[in-house]
Design an enzyme around this catalytic site. Structure first.
Site, mmCIF file in Angstrom:
data_model
loop_
_atom_site.group_PDB
_atom_site.id
_atom_site.type_symbol
_atom_site.label_atom_id
_atom_site.label_comp_id
_atom_site.label_asym_id
_atom_site.label_seq_id
_atom_site.Cartn_x
_atom_site.Cartn_y
_atom_site.Cartn_z
ATOM 1 C CD GLU A 1 -24.587 -14.130 -14.502
ATOM 2 O OE1 GLU A 1 -24.008 -14.179 -13.398
ATOM 3 O OE2 GLU A 1 -25.629 -14.743 -14.761
ATOM 4 C CG ASP B 1 -30.004 -25.843 -11.440
ATOM 5 O OD1 ASP B 1 -29.839 -25.769 -10.196
ATOM 6 O OD2 ASP B 1 -30.287 -24.863 -12.153
HETATM 7 P P1 FAD Z 1 -23.210 -26.075 -4.224
HETATM 8 O O1 FAD Z 1 -22.336 -25.055 -3.592
HETATM 9 O O2 FAD Z 1 -22.628 -27.427 -4.453
HETATM 10 O O3 FAD Z 1 -24.510 -26.210 -3.311
HETATM 11 C C1 FAD Z 1 -25.610 -27.006 -3.718
HETATM 12 C C2 FAD Z 1 -26.269 -27.635 -2.489
HETATM 13 O O4 FAD Z 1 -25.380 -28.572 -1.880
HETATM 14 C C3 FAD Z 1 -26.621 -26.622 -1.400
HETATM 15 O O5 FAD Z 1 -27.835 -27.020 -0.813
HETATM 16 C C4 FAD Z 1 -25.465 -26.734 -0.400
HETATM 17 O O6 FAD Z 1 -25.887 -26.442 0.930
HETATM 18 C C5 FAD Z 1 -25.056 -28.208 -0.536
HETATM 19 N N1 FAD Z 1 -23.595 -28.375 -0.381
HETATM 20 C C6 FAD Z 1 -22.632 -27.593 -0.949
HETATM 21 N N2 FAD Z 1 -21.408 -28.077 -0.650
HETATM 22 C C7 FAD Z 1 -21.592 -29.187 0.113
HETATM 23 C C8 FAD Z 1 -20.713 -30.120 0.714
HETATM 24 N N3 FAD Z 1 -19.377 -29.995 0.554
HETATM 25 N N4 FAD Z 1 -21.248 -31.159 1.418
HETATM 26 C C9 FAD Z 1 -22.600 -31.284 1.553
HETATM 27 N N5 FAD Z 1 -23.493 -30.423 0.998
HETATM 28 C C10 FAD Z 1 -22.998 -29.384 0.285
HETATM 29 N N6 FAD Z 1 -25.978 -22.633 -13.163
HETATM 30 C C11 FAD Z 1 -25.499 -23.009 -14.355
HETATM 31 O O7 FAD Z 1 -25.842 -24.096 -14.843
HETATM 32 N N7 FAD Z 1 -24.650 -22.214 -15.084
HETATM 33 C C12 FAD Z 1 -24.231 -21.010 -14.603
HETATM 34 O O8 FAD Z 1 -23.455 -20.305 -15.257
HETATM 35 C C13 FAD Z 1 -24.706 -20.574 -13.320
HETATM 36 N N8 FAD Z 1 -24.297 -19.412 -12.783
HETATM 37 C C14 FAD Z 1 -24.689 -19.078 -11.505
HETATM 38 C C15 FAD Z 1 -24.183 -17.895 -10.930
HETATM 39 C C16 FAD Z 1 -24.571 -17.520 -9.647
HETATM 40 C C17 FAD Z 1 -23.998 -16.259 -9.024
HETATM 41 C C18 FAD Z 1 -25.503 -18.335 -8.920
HETATM 42 C C19 FAD Z 1 -25.958 -17.908 -7.539
HETATM 43 C C20 FAD Z 1 -26.005 -19.503 -9.495
HETATM 44 C C21 FAD Z 1 -25.602 -19.886 -10.772
HETATM 45 N N9 FAD Z 1 -26.059 -21.070 -11.369
HETATM 46 C C22 FAD Z 1 -25.599 -21.441 -12.606
HETATM 47 C C23 FAD Z 1 -27.026 -21.922 -10.675
HETATM 48 C C24 FAD Z 1 -26.350 -23.021 -9.818
HETATM 49 O O9 FAD Z 1 -25.675 -23.928 -10.651
HETATM 50 C C25 FAD Z 1 -27.449 -23.731 -9.020
HETATM 51 O O10 FAD Z 1 -28.011 -22.854 -8.078
HETATM 52 C C26 FAD Z 1 -27.063 -25.048 -8.373
HETATM 53 O O11 FAD Z 1 -28.272 -25.691 -7.940
HETATM 54 C C27 FAD Z 1 -26.147 -24.935 -7.175
HETATM 55 O O12 FAD Z 1 -24.896 -24.573 -7.529
HETATM 56 P P2 FAD Z 1 -23.789 -24.210 -6.403
HETATM 57 O O13 FAD Z 1 -22.522 -24.038 -7.081
HETATM 58 O O14 FAD Z 1 -24.271 -23.126 -5.524
HETATM 59 O O15 FAD Z 1 -23.811 -25.611 -5.583
#
Ligand code: FAD
Length: 294
Positions: free
Chosen positions: A17, A111
């Site tokens: 990455e 975030d």
């Molecule tokens: P989600 O999957 O939406 O989850 C967030 C929260 O909502 C969790 O608590 C989950 O339990 C809950 N949730 C999920 N789906 C649902 C649903 N359908 N109904 C109810 N609750 C739900 N951030 C950036 O800004 N740019 C990046 O390029 C970036 N790359 C990343 C790469 C990796 C591998 C990881 C692990 C994180 C990355 N992040 C990045 C950080 C990420 O954006 C944050 O961790 C963010 O807070 C959550 O993103 P997510 O896609 O996991 O969210």
């Protein structure tokens, strides 16, 4: 190439990455990083999207991913966040990605801004994953997961229930938040399988090579520090060279154990450091070769 295919024919996939530099005008630094990484035996390289950065930095994700594909012949994965975005904005980005030949997207929520998002059209990554799948079947959609539980979830079981929604929305592969304790990952993998989630999971691994990284990384993602790792950090914290060596060795050990325990992928958070990526890749290359020829 759709990276879902890679996971079908390889036992363990190895990826890196990189991120667009935060400061506008310093894009050359990531170009230098990519040049330094040329020739490494990696299956794909992912590019982060706007993590803590500006609009300009966001626009660079597509440009960098395109360069990885065209200049270096490596498959890119473009990260994309949805929080605060409208359907029209995301549609525009998808068109840009498709025009650049970028097929793989890591769909993320991003975030939450402290002041709250401008648009709530996409509250979760699962909404983005579903949107992309409906918009254009050209794209392969991947997602993120959290072996130590996402901070917003009440507990790991709830988080895994939500993860299932993301996979049901069309995510074909998951990459974990970084972790330092493999046992936590193995317990998570078991729970995920029991929940009926069957897509391949890549372990996100970050080599810790500087003292400042430790506090920042732990504060940002809340990863647990196992005693063995804490001892290394405390022993060598005043000696940058020794800490660098110990951090790299720990990372290589972590990967060695993961590959021996049939992990489906290792995703190295390079922090744009060519030296670190080259060291870890050289030290683990034979492991991937061995399991993939078996
Ligand atoms: P989600 O999957 O939406 O989850 C967030 C929260 O909502 C969790 O608590 C989950 O339990 C809950 N949730 C999920 N789906 C649902 C649903 N359908 N109904 C109810 N609750 C739900 N951030 C950036 O800004 N740019 C990046 O390029 C970036 N790359 C990343 C790469 C990796 C591998 C990881 C692990 C994180 C990355 N992040 C990045 C950080 C990420 O954006 C944050 O961790 C963010 O807070 C959550 O993103 P997510 O896609 O996991 O969210």
């Amino acid at each position: 190439m759709n990276i879902a295919e890679l996971f079908k024919f390889k036992k363990t996939v190895y990826s890196l990455e990189v991120f667009p530099p935060k400061k506008a005008g310093s894009i050359e630094t990531v170009y230098n990083t990519l040049y330094g990484l040329r020739g490494l035996p990696v299956d794909y390289i992912s590019v982060t999207y706007g993590a803590g950065g500006s609009e300009q930095q966001r626009q660079k994700t597509c440009e960098i991913a395109s360069l990885i594909k065209k200049e270096y012949g490596i498959e890119p994965v473009s990260h994309l966040t949805c929080v605060g975005s409208t359907r029209e904005e995301l549609r525009g980005i998808l068109t840009e990605l498709k025009n650049a030949g970028i097929q793989n997207i890591l769909a993320l929520r991003g975030d939450m801004p402290a002041e709250g998002p401008v648009s709530m059209a996409f509250p979760h990554a699962s909404d983005l994953a579903g949107f992309i799948r409906e918009e254009d079947s050209y794209f392969n959609v991947t997602g993120a997961c959290y072996p130590e539980c996402h901070v917003d979830a009440a507990n790991i079981d709830e988080d895994i229930e939500n993860l299932k929604k993301k996979v049901d929305a069309g995510v074909t592969q998951l990459t974990t938040q970084l972790f330092f304790d493999n046992e936590i990952f193995y317990r998570f993998r078991e729970k995920v399988e029991k929940a009926g989630i069957n897509v391949p999971i890549s372990a996100g691994i970050m080599p810790i090579v500087r003292k400042s990284q430790v506090e920042r990384t732990v504060a940002m993602c809340g990863a647990s520090i196992p005693t063995r790792f804490a001892r290394l950090i405390s022993k060598y914290s005043e000696s940058p060279e020794a800490l660098n060596q110990a951090g790299l060795s720990y990372c290589v050990d972590q990967i060695t154990d993961l590959v021996a325990n049939d992990v489906r992928g290792v995703h190295l958070y390079t922090m744009n450091s060519v030296d670190t990526a080259r060291y870890v890749t050289a030290a683990t290359e034979s492991l991937f070769k061995s399991v993939n020829k078996a």
